[in-house]
Design a protein around this motif. Sequence first.
Motif, PDB file in Angstrom:
ATOM      1  N   PHE A  96       0.828  -1.208   0.000  1.00 16.00           N
ATOM      2  CA  PHE A  96       0.000   0.000   0.000  1.00 16.00           C
ATOM      3  C   PHE A  96       0.862   1.256   0.000  1.00 16.00           C
ATOM      4  N   TRP A  97       1.934   1.218   0.745  1.00 18.56           N
ATOM      5  CA  TRP A  97       2.848   2.354   0.838  1.00 18.56           C
ATOM      6  C   TRP A  97       3.427   2.663  -0.547  1.00 18.56           C
ATOM      7  N   MET A  98       3.951   1.647  -1.221  1.00 22.85           N
ATOM      8  CA  MET A  98       4.545   1.855  -2.532  1.00 22.85           C
ATOM      9  C   MET A  98       3.487   2.247  -3.569  1.00 22.85           C
ATOM     10  N   PHE A  99       2.299   1.635  -3.468  1.00 17.53           N
ATOM     11  CA  PHE A  99       1.221   1.985  -4.389  1.00 17.53           C
ATOM     12  C   PHE A  99       0.822   3.454  -4.218  1.00 17.53           C
ATOM     13  N   GLY A 100       0.655   3.875  -2.957  1.00 17.76           N
ATOM     14  CA  GLY A 100       0.290   5.268  -2.691  1.00 17.76           C
ATOM     15  C   GLY A 100       1.341   6.242  -3.189  1.00 17.76           C
ATOM     16  N   LEU A 101       2.603   5.889  -3.005  1.00 15.91           N
ATOM     17  CA  LEU A 101       3.698   6.748  -3.466  1.00 15.91           C
ATOM     18  C   LEU A 101       3.687   6.860  -4.984  1.00 15.91           C
ATOM     19  N   SER A 102       3.432   5.746  -5.665  1.00 20.69           N
ATOM     20  CA  SER A 102       3.400   5.752  -7.133  1.00 20.69           C
ATOM     21  C   SER A 102       2.249   6.598  -7.662  1.00 20.69           C
ATOM     22  N   VAL A 103       1.057   6.419  -7.086  1.00 21.22           N
ATOM     23  CA  VAL A 103      -0.108   7.194  -7.522  1.00 21.22           C
ATOM     24  C   VAL A 103       0.104   8.682  -7.281  1.00 21.22           C
ATOM     25  N   MET A 104       0.648   9.026  -6.116  1.00 24.86           N
ATOM     26  CA  MET A 104       0.904  10.428  -5.798  1.00 24.86           C
ATOM     27  C   MET A 104       1.939  11.026  -6.748  1.00 24.86           C
ATOM     28  N   ALA A 105       2.951  10.246  -7.102  1.00 24.60           N
ATOM     29  CA  ALA A 105       3.978  10.719  -8.029  1.00 24.60           C
ATOM     30  C   ALA A 105       3.392  10.986  -9.415  1.00 24.60           C
ATOM     31  N   VAL A 106       2.482  10.120  -9.859  1.00 26.30           N
ATOM     32  CA  VAL A 106       1.821  10.330 -11.157  1.00 26.30           C
ATOM     33  C   VAL A 106       0.992  11.609 -11.125  1.00 26.30           C
ATOM     34  N   GLY A 107       0.275  11.840 -10.015  1.00 27.99           N
ATOM     35  CA  GLY A 107      -0.527  13.056  -9.892  1.00 27.99           C
ATOM     36  C   GLY A 107       0.321  14.314  -9.905  1.00 27.99           C
ATOM     37  N   VAL A 108       1.432  14.295  -9.182  1.00 29.85           N
ATOM     38  CA  VAL A 108       2.340  15.451  -9.152  1.00 29.85           C
ATOM     39  C   VAL A 108       2.935  15.680 -10.534  1.00 29.85           C
ATOM     40  N   TRP A 109       3.303  14.592 -11.213  1.00 33.23           N
ATOM     41  CA  TRP A 109       3.853  14.722 -12.579  1.00 33.23           C
ATOM     42  C   TRP A 109       2.819  15.338 -13.514  1.00 33.23           C
ATOM     43  N   ALA A 110       1.549  14.906 -13.391  1.00 37.51           N
ATOM     44  CA  ALA A 110       0.496  15.447 -14.256  1.00 37.51           C
ATOM     45  C   ALA A 110       0.303  16.941 -14.002  1.00 37.51           C
ATOM     46  N   THR A 157       2.585  18.966 -12.864  1.00 43.45           N
ATOM     47  CA  THR A 157       3.784  19.647 -13.356  1.00 43.45           C
ATOM     48  C   THR A 157       3.730  19.821 -14.868  1.00 43.45           C
ATOM     49  N   GLU A 158       3.212  18.802 -15.578  1.00 40.82           N
ATOM     50  CA  GLU A 158       3.138  18.845 -17.028  1.00 40.82           C
ATOM     51  C   GLU A 158       2.245  19.980 -17.531  1.00 40.82           C
ATOM     52  N   ASN A 170       0.701  28.281 -12.289  1.00 37.71           N
ATOM     53  CA  ASN A 170      -0.466  29.002 -12.781  1.00 37.71           C
ATOM     54  C   ASN A 170      -1.675  28.646 -11.920  1.00 37.71           C
ATOM     55  N   LEU A 171      -1.892  29.404 -10.863  1.00 37.51           N
ATOM     56  CA  LEU A 171      -2.954  29.093  -9.901  1.00 37.51           C
ATOM     57  C   LEU A 171      -4.343  29.238 -10.495  1.00 37.51           C
ATOM     58  N   SER A 172      -4.468  29.959 -11.619  1.00 39.62           N
ATOM     59  CA  SER A 172      -5.781  30.114 -12.246  1.00 39.62           C
ATOM     60  C   SER A 172      -6.313  28.773 -12.748  1.00 39.62           C
ATOM     61  N   LYS A 173      -5.426  27.802 -12.954  1.00 42.13           N
ATOM     62  CA  LYS A 173      -5.842  26.489 -13.419  1.00 42.13           C
ATOM     63  C   LYS A 173      -6.429  25.642 -12.298  1.00 42.13           C
ATOM     64  N   LEU A 174      -6.349  26.152 -11.054  1.00 49.99           N
ATOM     65  CA  LEU A 174      -6.849  25.394  -9.916  1.00 49.99           C
ATOM     66  C   LEU A 174      -8.264  25.792  -9.539  1.00 49.99           C
ATOM     67  N   PHE A 206      -5.333  16.145  -9.256  1.00 48.61           N
ATOM     68  CA  PHE A 206      -5.495  16.400  -7.826  1.00 48.61           C
ATOM     69  C   PHE A 206      -6.073  15.179  -7.123  1.00 48.61           C
ATOM     70  N   ALA A 207      -7.025  14.496  -7.776  1.00 44.22           N
ATOM     71  CA  ALA A 207      -7.612  13.288  -7.197  1.00 44.22           C
ATOM     72  C   ALA A 207      -6.541  12.219  -6.990  1.00 44.22           C
ATOM     73  N   LEU A 208      -5.620  12.086  -7.958  1.00 38.99           N
ATOM     74  CA  LEU A 208      -4.531  11.120  -7.820  1.00 38.99           C
ATOM     75  C   LEU A 208      -3.615  11.485  -6.651  1.00 38.99           C
ATOM     76  N   ILE A 209      -3.312  12.778  -6.523  1.00 39.48           N
ATOM     77  CA  ILE A 209      -2.454  13.220  -5.419  1.00 39.48           C
ATOM     78  C   ILE A 209      -3.127  12.949  -4.081  1.00 39.48           C
ATOM     79  N   LEU A 210      -4.422  13.239  -3.992  1.00 40.47           N
ATOM     80  CA  LEU A 210      -5.160  13.051  -2.744  1.00 40.47           C
ATOM     81  C   LEU A 210      -5.252  11.565  -2.377  1.00 40.47           C
ATOM     82  N   ILE A 211      -5.660  10.745  -3.333  1.00 39.19           N
ATOM     83  CA  ILE A 211      -5.788   9.298  -3.073  1.00 39.19           C
ATOM     84  C   ILE A 211      -4.424   8.688  -2.761  1.00 39.19           C
TER      85      ILE A 211
END
Length: 286
Positions: A30-44, A46-47, A53-57, A66-71
């Motif tokens: 679970f730890w590694m899965f959560g880290l991987s999902v969060m990394a994908v969300g942060v990468w998305a 960043t891309e 650009n806070l206007s995109k939030l 954001f859902a990936l980062i949160l989960i």
Amino acid sequence: MAVQQKYRREEVSEVSCCLKYIIFSFNVLFWMFGLSVMAVGVWAWTEKNAFNNLSKLTHLALDPAFALILIGGITFIIGFTGCIGALRENTCLLGSYAVLLAVILVLELTAGVLTFVFKDSIKSQATEGLQTFIVHYREDPDQQNLIDWIQEDWLQCCGIKGPEDWDLNNYFNCSSQMVGSREACGVPFSCCKRKVNEIVENKQCGYDVRKEGFYAEKWTSLNLPTQMGERNIYERGCMRAAEEWVEDNFIGVLTTVMTVTILQILGICFAQNLRADIFAQKGKWH
């Protein structure tokens, strides 16, 4: 004598190694899965330069990244507390692990009950959320990819209630043809029915399909009798398609929910049992 006392203490240990390493092993995953999902969300994020650009939030709750980062973040924290708590026999971390699982379990059960009781209201809220997705289809690549996946691959649908919902989007609105939008009175390619043995996907297949008389013109251009042909797009909306999918896969969905619930309950029980063993062991030391 000291050696004998140490040997006796280990011999009567109250801590179950089996229970300890079961909790540790599962939570490493679970730890590694959560880290991987969060990394994908942060990468998305960043891309698409969302951090700068806070206007995109503006529509943060509907942002798939954001859902990936949160989960991923929640899964990472739960996995961390369970993994380290079991490995180090830390009662504080194990207690936190049990509490987090219990809170999530209560929230899931509450959400299930509320969905059943207020299903009409929930359906209305979901419709509004999907409308926002359609409105901002071209503004967020993550939302765009999510909608395309839902329409083309998962549910084979178009729009919320039907293809006409794409009039909500400025690019696909029929009035946009006055400003030169080529997609005016059309739908995204993900609304189109794929042809058998189609190798290269036609990204322009949704152009003009909602334009009045489009199919009559098409038939005439092929020297065929002028009549309305069947549109080569999905006519049912995604809301109805989702309801039908749940009905068709009800047993599978119910089994998945029950399995997750049982695993959460077992995780809480195992963590509490391990804590009790650790407290009993510490009591013997005193």
